[in-house]
Write an enzyme that holds these catalytic residues in place. Structure first.
Site, PDB file in Angstrom:
ATOM      1  N   HIS A 328       0.826  -1.215   0.000  1.00  0.00           N
ATOM      2  CA  HIS A 328       0.000   0.000   0.000  1.00  0.00           C
ATOM      3  C   HIS A 328       0.864   1.271   0.000  1.00  0.00           C
ATOM      4  O   HIS A 328       1.947   1.258  -0.562  1.00  0.00           O
ATOM      5  CB  HIS A 328      -0.982  -0.043   1.180  1.00  0.00           C
ATOM      6  CG  HIS A 328      -1.679  -1.372   1.291  1.00  0.00           C
ATOM      7  ND1 HIS A 328      -2.766  -1.716   0.524  1.00  0.00           N
ATOM      8  CD2 HIS A 328      -1.386  -2.477   2.041  1.00  0.00           C
ATOM      9  CE1 HIS A 328      -3.125  -2.969   0.810  1.00  0.00           C
ATOM     10  NE2 HIS A 328      -2.303  -3.447   1.710  1.00  0.00           N
ATOM     11  N   GLU A 347      -2.555   0.375   7.976  1.00  0.00           N
ATOM     12  CA  GLU A 347      -1.639  -0.647   7.448  1.00  0.00           C
ATOM     13  C   GLU A 347      -0.402  -0.059   6.782  1.00  0.00           C
ATOM     14  O   GLU A 347       0.717  -0.521   7.003  1.00  0.00           O
ATOM     15  CB  GLU A 347      -2.381  -1.558   6.457  1.00  0.00           C
ATOM     16  CG  GLU A 347      -1.474  -2.659   5.899  1.00  0.00           C
ATOM     17  CD  GLU A 347      -2.168  -3.589   4.919  1.00  0.00           C
ATOM     18  OE1 GLU A 347      -3.352  -3.354   4.597  1.00  0.00           O
ATOM     19  OE2 GLU A 347      -1.504  -4.554   4.488  1.00  0.00           O
ATOM     20  N   HIS A 400       2.596  -6.991   4.765  1.00  0.00           N
ATOM     21  CA  HIS A 400       1.217  -6.534   4.968  1.00  0.00           C
ATOM     22  C   HIS A 400       0.763  -6.844   6.388  1.00  0.00           C
ATOM     23  O   HIS A 400       1.361  -7.665   7.085  1.00  0.00           O
ATOM     24  CB  HIS A 400       0.271  -7.252   3.981  1.00  0.00           C
ATOM     25  CG  HIS A 400       0.460  -6.814   2.565  1.00  0.00           C
ATOM     26  ND1 HIS A 400      -0.366  -5.934   1.919  1.00  0.00           N
ATOM     27  CD2 HIS A 400       1.447  -7.126   1.673  1.00  0.00           C
ATOM     28  CE1 HIS A 400       0.078  -5.721   0.694  1.00  0.00           C
ATOM     29  NE2 HIS A 400       1.189  -6.436   0.512  1.00  0.00           N
ATOM     30  N   GLU A 466       1.472 -11.614   5.996  1.00  0.00           N
ATOM     31  CA  GLU A 466       0.437 -10.909   6.768  1.00  0.00           C
ATOM     32  C   GLU A 466       0.784 -11.119   8.240  1.00  0.00           C
ATOM     33  O   GLU A 466       0.577 -12.193   8.805  1.00  0.00           O
ATOM     34  CB  GLU A 466      -0.948 -11.497   6.465  1.00  0.00           C
ATOM     35  CG  GLU A 466      -1.390 -11.393   5.010  1.00  0.00           C
ATOM     36  CD  GLU A 466      -2.037 -10.053   4.652  1.00  0.00           C
ATOM     37  OE1 GLU A 466      -1.946  -9.111   5.473  1.00  0.00           O
ATOM     38  OE2 GLU A 466      -2.620  -9.951   3.553  1.00  0.00           O
TER      39      GLU A 466
HETATM   40 ZN   LIG Z   1      -2.276  -5.259   2.619  1.00  0.00          ZN
END
Ligand SMILES: [Zn+2]
Length: 503
Positions: A328, A347, A400, A466
C-alpha cells in the site's frame, strides 16, 4: 543473478569442502596458520597440488615483493616466505611437496641471503634471484623479466596496501607493477615506460600517494583513488571485479597475508578486499554489498582477521539482493483498525515501519536491499512487479497486515504462488512463517497458496506476509508496539537467512 558463475561456485564449493571443513552457512573459508609462513604454505596448499616454480620473498620486508604477483601468475607459482639467513622449515617442506624445479627469489642478499639460495640449490632446484639496489629497481627488474607491456600499473612504493590490492588484476592481465615515490619517479622506471612505448598507465592510490605531477608525466593515466587503503582496494574491486561472486579478504594492516594470498586471488580471478582486524570497514562492506560477493577466502589467522569477521562473512545472505515491498502507501492506506486503548492503526504505516526494520537488519548483514517504497508513496501493483522483475534480486518479500469484516480473525499467515519459482517461493514462505510463529507467539494460520499480483507475476521467489490482523483488538495491540514490530522484522530476517541456508 550471476548465473554464469553458478557452475563455478558449485564446483569450487565441492573443492573447498573437500579440503577444509565447510561452514554450514556459506562458502567462506579461512586460510589461516600460526604465523605468516604457515599462512603462505596453506595458501599454496589450497591453490596448488604441484608447481614447477615458486616465488620466494622475505617474511618481513615487503618492499622487494610488492611487484611479485604478476610474476607469480605468469609462472603459476605460489608465493612463499622465508627468513633472510636460513630457509624456513615449513617453506622448505612446501617447496618439496610442490615438486618445484625452480625458485625465483625476489630481493637482494639482505632480504634473502646467498646461503638460503645455496640451500635450495642443494635440493636440486634451479635458483634465480631478481634484485635491485632499491625497491623501485627490483620492481623494474621484475617488469623486465615479465616482458614488454603496453599497459602498466603505477603504485606507491613506500607502503604496501595499494600495490597488493591491484596485484590480482595486474597479474591476470600480465601488467607489470611499477613503483614510484609521491613526487619523484626513478629514471629506470621512466626508461621502461619510454622504451616499451607504454600507452596506458593505471595509477593506484590518491594524490597523497602519487602526486598529480607524476600522474601527468606518464602516458594516458587513469587513477583508482580512495580516501584510505580500504577504499582504494574497494574501488579496484568495483572497477575490475564487479561481476565476480567471490572475493578474498586480508588484513590491510600488514603486508604478508595479502602478498602470499594475492597469488591465489589472481588464480581465482577475484579481488583482494582489505579489512581491519576486528571489524569490516564501511568501504569494504559497501564493495561486498554492491558487487554481491557471496563467497570468501579469508587470508590469515584470527589475530589478523577476527572470528567475528569470519562469522559475519559466512552468513548466507551476504551479497544477496533482497527486495522488500511495503504494501500500500500514499493514496492507498490499506487496512485500518483501533487498539483496545482506541489508537487508530493504518496498514501502510505499520508495514513501512516493519519493512525499514527488515532493511536495516539485512543491510547490516551485508545484503543489498531494494525497497519498492521508502516513504508514503503508492507504486502501483504493476510497478512493484516490474521493479522486482528488473531488479536482479534474489527474492521478493511483500509486507502486509491483515483485516476482516469481523473482529474475531487473528494470527499470522504467509502466502506464496506457484506461477514462477514455485518451490523456492514455498520454501521462503515456510521459513518466514516458522520464524514469525516462534518469535511472535501469534496464532499460526499457516502457509497458503494465493493469487496476489505481487507474488503471482513476480518472476523471482516471492512471498506475501500478513503479520497480524489490524481488525482484531489483541493483534492490533501487538502491532501498535514497536517492540513487537521489531520482533516481526527480526523473524522475517531470520526466515530469509534460513531460506538461503537451505538453497
Ligand atoms: Zn495489505
Amino acid at each position: 543473478m550471476k548465473k554464469v558463475f553458478v557452475t563455478f561456485l558449485l564446483v569450487s564449493a565441492f573443492w573447498i569442502m573437500a579440503v577444509f571443513p565447510a561452514s554450514a552457512e556459506g562458502y567462506t573459508t579461512r586460510i589461516g596458520g600460526k604465523d605468516r609462513f604457515e599462512v603462505a604454505v596453506n595458501v599454496s596448499k589450497q591453490g596448488w597440488s604441484s608447481a614447477n616454480t615458486v616465488i620466494l620473498a622475505n617474511y618481513d620486508a615487503y618492499a622487494d615483493a610488492l611487484a611479485a604477483a604478476p610474476l607469480s601468475y605468469r609462472y603459476n607459482a605460489p608465493i612463499l616466505l622465508t627468513q633472510p639467513g636460513v630457509l624456513t622449515a615449513a617453506t622448505k617442506a612446501e617447496i618439496d611437496r610442490l615438486n618445484a624445479t625452480s625458485v625465483i627469489a625476489v630481493g637482494g642478499p639482505a632480504s634473502i641471503s646467498d646461503s638460503v639460495l645455496t640451500e635450495i640449490s642443494n635440493m636440486g632446484i634451479k635458483v634465480e634471484r631478481i634484485s635491485g639496489s632499491n625497491r623501485f629497481e627490483v620492481a623494474n627488474n621484475i617488469a623486465l623479466r615479465l616482458g614488454q607491456s603496453s599497459k602498466v600499473i603505477l603504485a606507491y612504493g613506500l607502503n604496501f596496501p595499494d600495490a597488493l590490492a591491484i596485484a590480482p588484476y595486474a597479474a591476470r592481465n600480465g601488467y607489470p607493477i611499477l613503483l614510484t615515490n609521491t613526487h619523484t619517479m626513478t629514471q629506470g622506471t621512466r626508461n621502461i615506460i619510454t622504451q616499451w612505448g607504454v600507452n596506458e598507465t593505471i595509477i593506484v592510490g590518491g594524490e597523497g600517494s602519487i602526486s598529480r605531477e607524476i600522474a601527468n608525466s606518464v602516458p594516458n593515466p587513469s587513477r583508482i583513488d580512495g580516501r584510505n587503503r580500504f577504499e582504494v582496494a574497494s574501488n579496484i574491486a568495483n572497477k575490475y571485479f564487479s561481476t565476480r561472486a567471490q572475493a578474498s579478504v586480508a588484513t590491510g594492516m600488514n603486508f604478508a597475508d595479502a602478498l602470499t594470498g594475492s597469488a591465489l586471488a589472481a588464480k581465482r580471478n577475484e579481488p583482494i578486499l582489505l579489512t581491519s582486524s576486528t571489524s569490516i570497514p564501511n568501504e569494504t562492506r559497501n564493495a561486498i554489498i554492491n558487487n554481491g560477493y557471496q563467497s570468501f577466502f579469508i587470508f590469515g589467522g584470527p589475530a589478523s582477521v577476527s572470528d567475528g569477521i569470519y562469522n559475519s562473512l559466512a552468513v548466507s545472505i551476504v551479497g544477496k539482493t533482497i527486495m522488500i515491498d511495503a504494501g500500500h502507501g500514499g493514496s492507498d492506506p490499506g487496512a485500518s483498525g483501533t487498539t483496545s486503548g482506541g489508537t487508530k492503526l493504518v496498514e501502510k504505516e505499520l508495514v513501512l515501519d516493519m519493512s525499514k526494520r527488515i532493511q536495516s537488519r539485512l543491510t547490516s548483514s551485508m545484503s543489498k536491499v531494494l525497497m519498492t517504497r521508502t516513504g508514503d508513496s503508492y507504486p502501483t501493483l504493476n510497478e512493484r512487479v516490474a521493479q522486482a522483475n528488473r531488479s536482479g534480486a534474489d527474492i521478493f518479500v511483500s509486507m502486509h497486515v491483515n483485516s476482516y469484516s469481523t473482529s474475531s480473525p487473528h494470527g499470522t499467515e504467509t502466502w506464496w504462488n506457484g506461477t514462477y519459482e514455485s518451490a523456492d517461493s514455498k520454501l521462503l514462505a515456510e521459513e518466514i512463517q516458522k520464524e514469525l510463529i516462534a518469535t511472535l507467539g501469534t496464532y499460526d494460520r499457516g502457509v497458503k497458496h494465493g493469487d496476489f499480483r505481487v507474488i503471482k507475476d513476480t518472476k523471482i521467489p516471492s512471498v506475501l506476509v500478513e503479520i497480524a490482523f489490524v481488525t482484531n483488538k489483541g493483534d492490533a495491540d501487538l502491532l501498535a508496539d514497536p517492540t513487537f514490530r521489531q520482533k516481526a522484522a527480526d523473524a522475517v530476517y531470520r526466515g530469509i537467512i534460513n531460506y538461503f541456508n537451505k538453497q
